[in-house]
Structures are given as structure tokens and as C-alpha cells.
Scaffold this motif. Sequence first.
Motif, PDB file in Angstrom:
ATOM      1  N   GLU A 251     -12.908  28.763  21.679  1.00 54.74           N
ATOM      2  CA  GLU A 251     -14.100  28.195  22.299  1.00 54.74           C
ATOM      3  C   GLU A 251     -13.766  27.400  23.563  1.00 54.74           C
ATOM      4  OE1 GLU A 251     -16.972  28.970  21.535  1.00 54.74           O
ATOM      5  OE2 GLU A 251     -16.973  29.636  19.458  1.00 54.74           O
ATOM      6  N   THR A 252     -12.552  26.874  23.646  1.00 50.90           N
ATOM      7  CA  THR A 252     -12.171  26.083  24.825  1.00 50.90           C
ATOM      8  C   THR A 252     -11.626  26.944  25.960  1.00 50.90           C
ATOM      9  OG1 THR A 252      -9.920  25.727  23.983  1.00 50.90           O
ATOM     10  CG2 THR A 252     -11.609  24.123  23.344  1.00 50.90           C
TER      11      THR A 252
ATOM     12  N   LEU B  81     -18.272  38.102  20.351  1.00 56.23           N
ATOM     13  CA  LEU B  81     -17.763  37.090  19.435  1.00 56.23           C
ATOM     14  C   LEU B  81     -16.802  37.697  18.425  1.00 56.23           C
ATOM     15  CD1 LEU B  81     -20.915  34.948  18.522  1.00 56.23           C
ATOM     16  CD2 LEU B  81     -18.908  34.181  19.799  1.00 56.23           C
TER      17      LEU B  81
ATOM     18  N   GLY C 100     -14.071  32.265  18.196  1.00 53.50           N
ATOM     19  CA  GLY C 100     -13.889  32.582  19.607  1.00 53.50           C
ATOM     20  C   GLY C 100     -14.417  33.952  19.961  1.00 53.50           C
TER      21      GLY C 100
END
Length: 312
Positions: free
Chosen positions: A135-136, A286, A295
Motif C-alpha cells: 500500500e505504501t 489488487l 497490495g
Amino acid sequence: MTVGVIMNPVAGGGRLKQEWPGIRAELEARIGVFELRETGEPGDAAIFAHAFALSGFEKIIAVGGDGTVGEVVDGLLMAREEGAGKVELGVVPCGSGSDFARGLGLPLEPLAAARRFADGEAHAIDVGRVCYVGETGRLASRHFVNIASLGISGPIARAVNDDRRKERVSAEALFYWRTVSELVRYRFRHVRITIDDQPPFEARVALVAASNGKFFGGGMMIAPDAAPDDGLLDVVVLSSASKPRLIWDLRLVYGGRHRHHPAITILRGRRISVEPLGDPPDDCALVEVDGECPGHIPATFEILPKALTLRY
């Protein structure tokens, strides 16, 4: 014998918290004293399993749904990489889907599963590992024991996890409704797929599932020929097709009768890579791992033969 139990009190929409006193009494009667850890947020089960393994625990029991089991396996495999000894895993299912236990033929009733662990035998099974973009925006990896996938399974998993009707609706009905509603609005992703050293191929897909187990989505037999001890992943590719037709044919998946469906391709391999094509932001599907969405693609899935000892 040192035994650790990792329990998710909100599993099954909160049903596990109500049933836990009986399950605990059954476990204590069958295996004696154990050390309990209750999860409070995502990632706790992996942390607890990692700590148990590094502390020399011989057996660990995951009590909860597929997400809890997947996290425990991830923690155990990370501890193994750091030099921990072999740990036997047990599963007492009590989740929205419990598809991993279903595929092994384990009892889906928690008390019966607790008895099965006490009387069971140790089996060496395979574990999958998926590398993806977190996600980052950084590369990340996670182990999975059942199925990791990409595409529509991500939005479905998130919708099911957020649905407040879990206590009142059966897992099959909830997953079916969420699958239909998400499929209606889903946009097929254009991806390139490479399996082992075979030539890559491109497809517009709704789903790519790297399967160590047979079931996901609350009883859908997505990979009817998958076996958790054959050293291979069964790769199920659902290509773009008429959405009304796909919704109508969804019933075929529950009985594993979709093998010859024109939109389905089933392959096998040890390492599978999937990368977005076209406009990458739009095609970065996804990634779903044992019911959780950590992620998106590009992602690589690989099998780790006989990496886990499971008692059942």
C-alpha cells in the motif's frame, strides 16, 4: 510439550468470541495447558506466531478464519528463515469462509476441529509466497497457505470483511452476493502472465488465482485439482467475458464444474509472474492473500514445497 494458541476473537463476525469458552475447555481437556494470544488488529497473528516459534514452541493452533491462519503461517515461515525449529500447526476454523480447512476435509465445526487436532497426524504441506507492491508503494512479500489471487477477488474480500451481516448470513450467501455485486461494476484488467520458463501471454482478466488449496470465496471450488502437497500451484485465469453470462455461470464454480468454461484457463507451475499492461495505474489489480488485500500487482507467486508441518 509447549503449545501456543492464537485466537481471533472477532472471527466469524464475532461468533468465535461466544464459542471460545467451549473450545478452550475442549482444547485443555485434550492437550493440556497452553499459552493464549488474542489478536487485536491485522498482523498480530503473524507477530505472535513468529514469537512463539522463536521461543521454541512445538505446536501452534490458529483459531479463526483463513486470514488468521494465513498470518500464522506467515509468522512461522519468517521465524524458520531466522533459524527457528520446526513447529506443528493446527487449525480450528471459525471464519466467514474457512476455505483452507474445507479443502483439507477438516471439520468446520470448531469443537470437532479441536478434537481432530488432538487426534490427528503430522503432514508436510506446501506453502506459497507472493511478492507484490504494498500500500505504501514499496515491494513486500507474504506467505500463503491456501490461495493468493489478483483481480476481482480483492474488492470481494474487502466487501466481505466490511460487511456487518456476517453473523446473520451464511458465508456462501454473503460471498455469492458480494461476488455478483462487485462483478457488475468491475473493470477487466489487461495483464501479462508468465508461468515458469514458458512464453508469456497477455489477457484481459477478471481473476488470476494461484492455488495451493481448492476453495476460496466461502466454498467456491476455484481449483478443483489443486493439492497442497504436490509442489505446484494451480493457476486459474478468468478472462474477460459477458458479465451476465459470468454471473449466471457462477454456480458452476461451487461444484468445480467450470474447468471447460470458455472464459476459464487452468495451468500449473512453480512460479507465476503477473504484470499490468496498458495504463499501469488502471491495470494494477489488487492482490488478495488468504482473504486479505495487502497490495497490488506487479506480483510474483511461487511454491515452497513441504515448507509447513500441519497436524490434522
